[in-house]
Design a protein around this motif. Structure first.
Motif, PDB file in Angstrom:
ATOM      1  N   THR A 154      43.212  11.941  -8.729  1.00 44.82           N
ATOM      2  CA  THR A 154      42.518  12.993  -9.914  1.00 44.82           C
ATOM      3  C   THR A 154      40.983  12.536 -10.434  1.00 44.82           C
ATOM      4  O   THR A 154      40.184  13.485 -10.604  1.00 44.82           O
ATOM      5  CB  THR A 154      43.148  13.278 -11.120  1.00 44.82           C
ATOM      6  OG1 THR A 154      43.596  12.156 -11.782  1.00 44.82           O
ATOM      7  CG2 THR A 154      44.487  13.945 -10.798  1.00 44.82           C
ATOM      8  N   GLN A 155      40.875  11.198 -10.401  1.00 40.42           N
ATOM      9  CA  GLN A 155      39.591  10.753 -11.034  1.00 40.42           C
ATOM     10  C   GLN A 155      38.793   9.957  -9.973  1.00 40.42           C
ATOM     11  O   GLN A 155      37.631   9.590 -10.251  1.00 40.42           O
ATOM     12  CB  GLN A 155      40.000   9.782 -12.235  1.00 40.42           C
ATOM     13  CG  GLN A 155      40.680  10.105 -13.230  1.00 40.42           C
ATOM     14  CD  GLN A 155      40.932   9.138 -14.314  1.00 40.42           C
ATOM     15  OE1 GLN A 155      40.565   8.232 -14.293  1.00 40.42           O
ATOM     16  NE2 GLN A 155      41.655   9.747 -15.504  1.00 40.42           N
ATOM     17  N   GLY A 156      39.402   9.618  -8.896  1.00 35.84           N
ATOM     18  CA  GLY A 156      38.773   8.452  -8.001  1.00 35.84           C
ATOM     19  C   GLY A 156      38.541   7.123  -8.356  1.00 35.84           C
ATOM     20  O   GLY A 156      39.179   6.994  -9.334  1.00 35.84           O
ATOM     21  N   PRO A 157      38.015   6.379  -7.661  1.00 38.26           N
ATOM     22  CA  PRO A 157      38.348   4.807  -7.736  1.00 38.26           C
ATOM     23  C   PRO A 157      37.397   4.537  -9.062  1.00 38.26           C
ATOM     24  O   PRO A 157      37.699   3.334  -9.359  1.00 38.26           O
ATOM     25  CB  PRO A 157      37.649   4.202  -6.400  1.00 38.26           C
ATOM     26  CG  PRO A 157      36.786   5.298  -6.015  1.00 38.26           C
ATOM     27  CD  PRO A 157      37.265   6.693  -6.367  1.00 38.26           C
ATOM     28  N   ARG A 158      36.604   5.164  -9.524  1.00 40.01           N
ATOM     29  CA  ARG A 158      35.715   4.631 -10.655  1.00 40.01           C
ATOM     30  C   ARG A 158      36.272   5.616 -11.931  1.00 40.01           C
ATOM     31  O   ARG A 158      35.444   5.304 -12.972  1.00 40.01           O
ATOM     32  CB  ARG A 158      34.208   4.864 -10.430  1.00 40.01           C
ATOM     33  CG  ARG A 158      33.696   4.104  -9.180  1.00 40.01           C
ATOM     34  CD  ARG A 158      34.034   2.725  -8.804  1.00 40.01           C
ATOM     35  NE  ARG A 158      33.743   1.687  -9.800  1.00 40.01           N
ATOM     36  CZ  ARG A 158      34.562   0.612  -9.884  1.00 40.01           C
ATOM     37  NH1 ARG A 158      35.294   0.079  -8.906  1.00 40.01           N
ATOM     38  NH2 ARG A 158      34.066  -0.277 -10.930  1.00 40.01           N
ATOM     39  N   GLY A 159      37.330   6.035 -11.938  1.00 32.72           N
ATOM     40  CA  GLY A 159      37.585   6.766 -13.206  1.00 32.72           C
ATOM     41  C   GLY A 159      38.211   6.039 -14.254  1.00 32.72           C
ATOM     42  O   GLY A 159      38.537   4.849 -13.958  1.00 32.72           O
ATOM     43  N   ASP A 160      38.277   6.642 -15.410  1.00 31.36           N
ATOM     44  CA  ASP A 160      38.752   5.713 -16.827  1.00 31.36           C
ATOM     45  C   ASP A 160      40.184   5.100 -16.317  1.00 31.36           C
ATOM     46  O   ASP A 160      40.461   4.041 -16.834  1.00 31.36           O
ATOM     47  CB  ASP A 160      38.646   6.650 -17.885  1.00 31.36           C
ATOM     48  CG  ASP A 160      37.318   6.858 -18.437  1.00 31.36           C
ATOM     49  OD1 ASP A 160      36.587   6.167 -17.936  1.00 31.36           O
ATOM     50  OD2 ASP A 160      37.295   7.697 -19.172  1.00 31.36           O
ATOM     51  N   GLY A 161      41.117   6.102 -15.655  1.00 33.80           N
ATOM     52  CA  GLY A 161      42.489   5.275 -15.432  1.00 33.80           C
ATOM     53  C   GLY A 161      42.434   4.063 -14.795  1.00 33.80           C
ATOM     54  O   GLY A 161      43.240   3.170 -15.279  1.00 33.80           O
TER      55      GLY A 161
END
Length: 129
Positions: A95-102
């Protein structure tokens, strides 16, 4: 960097602080001179998750997720260990890609056995770092 040095560094860092998913991913994605390896984002993700799973399998680390409720940040340890961690990691990546906050700051590993040295590095680590 060889696999044993890499593992020693993770254990040393774990003695000082929690390990963020993104911290481990940086070691998989870049060499010591910060030159990126030729790896896809999915490959970096899979290799980082494999390292996290290995660290959890040693019993020296626990899996956690940082939460931010009303401005209070805290680490919540997964009741189901690697399973919840891996499921959230896959969902964050999707959902966020490799650089998302998660993946950047929420998923963490916390060293349980502070001061314990790293075990002998398994062979699979040599192909990742």
């Amino acid at each position: 960097m060889n696999a044993q040095d890499f593992l020693n560094d993770l254990y040393d860092e774990g003695d000082r602080d929690i390990l963020f998913f993104d911290f481990i991913a940086g070691s998989v994605a870049y060499d010591l001179d910060d030159v990126p390896y030729e790896k896809s984002a999915l490959q970096v993700f899979n290799e980082t998750l494999a390292i996290a799973e290995y660290l959890l399998s040693t019993g020296d680390f626990s899996a956690g997720c940082m939460t931010n409720k009303d401005g209070v940040v805290e680490l919540v340890i997964y009741d189901d260990g690697i399973q919840g961690f891996a499921n959230d990691a896959r969902e964050f990546f999707k959902t966020q890609g490799p650089r998302g906050d998660g993946l950047s700051w929420r998923l963490t590993l916390k060293k349980i056995n502070i001061g314990k040295p790293a075990p002998v590095a398994p062979e699979f680590l040599q192909t990742l770092v």
